[in-house]
Structure formats: structure tokens, C-alpha cells
Write a protein that holds these residues in place. Structure first.
Motif, PDB file in Angstrom:
ATOM      1  N   GLU A  19       0.830  -1.209   0.000  1.00 31.13           N
ATOM      2  CA  GLU A  19       0.000   0.000   0.000  1.00 31.13           C
ATOM      3  C   GLU A  19       0.867   1.263   0.000  1.00 31.13           C
ATOM      4  OE1 GLU A  19      -3.211  -0.007   2.749  1.00 31.13           O
ATOM      5  OE2 GLU A  19      -3.927   1.945   2.062  1.00 31.13           O
ATOM      6  N   ALA A  20       1.936   1.238   0.786  1.00 34.71           N
ATOM      7  CA  ALA A  20       2.810   2.414   0.847  1.00 34.71           C
ATOM      8  C   ALA A  20       3.438   2.700  -0.516  1.00 34.71           C
ATOM      9  CB  ALA A  20       3.893   2.195   1.893  1.00 34.71           C
ATOM     10  N   GLN A  21       3.758   1.653  -1.240  1.00 31.86           N
ATOM     11  CA  GLN A  21       4.475   1.830  -2.508  1.00 31.86           C
ATOM     12  C   GLN A  21       3.555   2.044  -3.707  1.00 31.86           C
ATOM     13  OE1 GLN A  21       7.674  -1.004  -2.753  1.00 31.86           O
ATOM     14  NE2 GLN A  21       8.049  -0.601  -4.905  1.00 31.86           N
ATOM     15  N   PHE A  22       2.406   1.388  -3.701  1.00 29.56           N
ATOM     16  CA  PHE A  22       1.614   1.331  -4.934  1.00 29.56           C
ATOM     17  C   PHE A  22       0.216   1.947  -4.860  1.00 29.56           C
ATOM     18  CE2 PHE A  22       4.173  -2.788  -5.558  1.00 29.56           C
ATOM     19  CZ  PHE A  22       5.143  -2.140  -6.310  1.00 29.56           C
ATOM     20  N   VAL A  23      -0.203   2.354  -3.676  1.00 32.52           N
ATOM     21  CA  VAL A  23      -1.594   2.805  -3.518  1.00 32.52           C
ATOM     22  C   VAL A  23      -1.621   4.252  -3.051  1.00 32.52           C
ATOM     23  CG1 VAL A  23      -3.770   2.390  -2.277  1.00 32.52           C
ATOM     24  CG2 VAL A  23      -2.346   0.445  -3.006  1.00 32.52           C
ATOM     25  N   LYS A  24      -2.574   5.006  -3.600  1.00 31.02           N
ATOM     26  CA  LYS A  24      -2.744   6.399  -3.167  1.00 31.02           C
ATOM     27  C   LYS A  24      -4.155   6.581  -2.628  1.00 31.02           C
ATOM     28  CE  LYS A  24      -4.030   7.865  -7.856  1.00 31.02           C
ATOM     29  NZ  LYS A  24      -3.633   8.610  -9.055  1.00 31.02           N
ATOM     30  N   ARG A  25      -4.295   7.535  -1.744  1.00 31.68           N
ATOM     31  CA  ARG A  25      -5.610   7.895  -1.209  1.00 31.68           C
ATOM     32  C   ARG A  25      -6.253   8.928  -2.120  1.00 31.68           C
ATOM     33  NH1 ARG A  25      -8.010   5.299   3.313  1.00 31.68           N
ATOM     34  NH2 ARG A  25      -6.325   4.045   4.160  1.00 31.68           N
ATOM     35  N   VAL A  26      -7.521   8.712  -2.389  1.00 26.49           N
ATOM     36  CA  VAL A  26      -8.304   9.699  -3.154  1.00 26.49           C
ATOM     37  C   VAL A  26      -9.569   9.927  -2.332  1.00 26.49           C
ATOM     38  CG1 VAL A  26      -9.382  10.259  -5.358  1.00 26.49           C
ATOM     39  CG2 VAL A  26      -7.424   8.699  -5.312  1.00 26.49           C
ATOM     40  N   GLY A  27      -9.586  10.963  -1.515  1.00 23.22           N
ATOM     41  CA  GLY A  27     -10.686  11.138  -0.570  1.00 23.22           C
ATOM     42  C   GLY A  27     -10.715   9.966   0.386  1.00 23.22           C
ATOM     43  N   ILE A  28     -11.873   9.322   0.476  1.00 19.61           N
ATOM     44  CA  ILE A  28     -11.965   8.169   1.384  1.00 19.61           C
ATOM     45  C   ILE A  28     -11.677   6.862   0.647  1.00 19.61           C
ATOM     46  CG2 ILE A  28     -13.622   9.274   2.932  1.00 19.61           C
ATOM     47  CD1 ILE A  28     -15.802   7.512   1.543  1.00 19.61           C
ATOM     48  N   ARG A  29     -11.361   6.964  -0.661  1.00 22.68           N
ATOM     49  CA  ARG A  29     -11.129   5.757  -1.449  1.00 22.68           C
ATOM     50  C   ARG A  29      -9.634   5.572  -1.706  1.00 22.68           C
ATOM     51  NH1 ARG A  29     -15.259   6.219  -6.430  1.00 22.68           N
ATOM     52  NH2 ARG A  29     -15.068   3.955  -6.472  1.00 22.68           N
ATOM     53  N   ARG A  30      -9.290   4.420  -2.254  1.00 28.90           N
ATOM     54  CA  ARG A  30      -7.899   4.141  -2.580  1.00 28.90           C
ATOM     55  C   ARG A  30      -7.793   3.664  -4.026  1.00 28.90           C
ATOM     56  NH1 ARG A  30      -6.527   0.220   2.369  1.00 28.90           N
ATOM     57  NH2 ARG A  30      -8.741  -0.192   2.109  1.00 28.90           N
ATOM     58  N   SER A  31      -6.739   4.109  -4.673  1.00 31.27           N
ATOM     59  CA  SER A  31      -6.526   3.769  -6.077  1.00 31.27           C
ATOM     60  C   SER A  31      -5.072   3.368  -6.278  1.00 31.27           C
ATOM     61  CB  SER A  31      -6.848   4.994  -6.949  1.00 31.27           C
ATOM     62  OG  SER A  31      -6.530   4.743  -8.303  1.00 31.27           O
ATOM     63  N   LEU A  32      -4.801   2.542  -7.272  1.00 34.99           N
ATOM     64  CA  LEU A  32      -3.407   2.236  -7.609  1.00 34.99           C
ATOM     65  C   LEU A  32      -2.747   3.492  -8.165  1.00 34.99           C
ATOM     66  CD1 LEU A  32      -3.824  -1.253  -9.325  1.00 34.99           C
ATOM     67  CD2 LEU A  32      -2.902  -0.776  -7.042  1.00 34.99           C
ATOM     68  N   LYS A  33      -1.485   3.667  -7.850  1.00 36.74           N
ATOM     69  CA  LYS A  33      -0.744   4.813  -8.377  1.00 36.74           C
ATOM     70  C   LYS A  33      -0.451   4.613  -9.861  1.00 36.74           C
ATOM     71  CE  LYS A  33       1.704   5.911  -4.074  1.00 36.74           C
ATOM     72  NZ  LYS A  33       3.012   5.897  -3.395  1.00 36.74           N
ATOM     73  N   GLU A  34      -0.093   5.712 -10.501  1.00 33.20           N
ATOM     74  CA  GLU A  34       0.347   5.671 -11.903  1.00 33.20           C
ATOM     75  C   GLU A  34       1.763   6.221 -11.984  1.00 33.20           C
ATOM     76  OE1 GLU A  34      -3.652   6.648 -14.428  1.00 33.20           O
ATOM     77  OE2 GLU A  34      -2.802   8.211 -13.206  1.00 33.20           O
ATOM     78  N   ARG A  35       2.483   5.731 -12.956  1.00 36.41           N
ATOM     79  CA  ARG A  35       3.798   6.316 -13.243  1.00 36.41           C
ATOM     80  C   ARG A  35       3.613   7.535 -14.147  1.00 36.41           C
ATOM     81  NH1 ARG A  35       4.911   0.889 -14.903  1.00 36.41           N
ATOM     82  NH2 ARG A  35       5.579  -0.335 -13.117  1.00 36.41           N
ATOM     83  N   ALA A  36       4.659   8.335 -14.274  1.00 36.81           N
ATOM     84  CA  ALA A  36       4.618   9.438 -15.231  1.00 36.81           C
ATOM     85  C   ALA A  36       4.340   8.841 -16.607  1.00 36.81           C
ATOM     86  CB  ALA A  36       5.956  10.166 -15.238  1.00 36.81           C
TER      87      ALA A  36
END
Ligand code: SF4
Ligand code: SF4
Length: 141
Positions: A54-71
Motif C-alpha cells: 500500500e505504501a508503494q503502490f496505492v494512493k488515497r483519493v478522498g476516502i477511497r484508494r486507487s493504484l498509483k500511476e507512473r509518469a
């Protein structure tokens, strides 16, 4: 509402067969929503603890969570060389149920728009109505 009546525009089924092109895992900015169960499964799949994953690949979006994206828009779980998902067997419901999302099933025009982005739509196996409903009911996208 999609999924209630049998008299829907896709009652005869829809064709879909993924070409593994990887386009839906990259490109413009978007969200791949994940819950704890999915995070736990993906973490196990790639050999990490859920906390580290989660620390490496997941971001918080409000109360939800989404996978991060690379540039550039690649999903963080997309292998940059093979263009395959590194957690494929445990990919989130949002990925597993594409393209049978309510938003794509709203109308033939919405489906056509999805098909423009996804070469797997309108080709290969005919997916019957019941399976489409089953997929669409798993997550509201
Ligand atoms: S864009 Fe469509 S065909 Fe390409 S990988 Fe995604 S689901 Fe498969
Ligand atoms: S989790 Fe896997 S299947 Fe889903 S967008 Fe990311 S790379 Fe693609």
C-alpha cells in the motif's frame, strides 16, 4: 437501469476477447479503485506485505484508494518491458470486469466508445447476458 430487465440493448450478449495489448493499463490519467481485500491479494501475489504494498503502490483519493500511476500514465503494476500486469491473477475487480461496466453498458454509443479504446471489444467470444450482468454487478464503475 442496466441489469434489471432482460430487455436491454445487449440482451443477445456482447463479444469480447482481450488482445493483451495493455492499453487499458496505461494512457490518460484515471483511477483503479482497490479495497483492502484486493490490496491483500495483490500484495501476496507480488510477494510483499500489504502494508509495504500500500505504501508503494496505492494512493488515497478522498476516502477511497486507487493504484498509483507512473509518469506517462502506466499503472504502477504494469511491467514496463512486457506490458503485462504483474499481479494479473489477482488484479482488482475493476480490471477483471472490464469492459462490462455499467458506464459502458448504458447504451450502444457508450459501448462503441469503450470499443474505440479497447480492441478486445466486439471480437472473439460471445459473452452471454447473464455473464455480463454477473460481471457488472461486481463493481459499479
Ligand atoms: S485495452 Fe482491451 S484488449 Fe487491450 S489489454 Fe485492455 S482489455 Fe485487453
Ligand atoms: S492492476 Fe494490472 S490489469 Fe489493472 S490497470 Fe494495473 S496493470 Fe492493468
Amino acid at each position: 437501469m442496466a441489469g434489471i430487465s432482460k430487455d436491454v440493448w445487449y440482451s443477445g450478449g456482447l463479444r469480447f476477447s482481450c488482445t493483451q495489448c495493455g492499453d487499458c493499463c496505461s494512457g490518460s490519467e484515471g483511477y483503479v479503485w482497490v479495497n483492502q481485500e484486493e490490496i491483500d491479494a495483490m500484495a501476496a501475489r507480488v510477494g510483499m506485505t500489504a502494508t509495504d504494498f500500500e505504501a508503494q503502490f496505492v494512493k488515497r483519493v478522498g476516502i477511497r484508494r486507487s493504484l498509483k500511476e507512473r509518469a506517462g500514465g502506466d499503472c504502477v503494476l504494469l511491467d514496463e518491458k512486457t506490458r503485462k500486469c504483474t499481479a494479473y491473477e489477482e488484479r482488482p475487480r475493476q480490471c477483471k470486469t472490464w469492459p462490462f461496466w455499467d458506464s459502458n453498458l448504458q447504451s450502444p454509443a457508450a459501448w462503441a466508445e469503450a470499443a474505440e479504446a479497447c480492441p478486445g471489444c466486439n471480437r472473439g467470444n460471445l459473452v452471454p447476458l447473464e455473464e455480463i450482468r454477473h460481471q457488472a454487478a461486481k463493481i459499479k464503475v
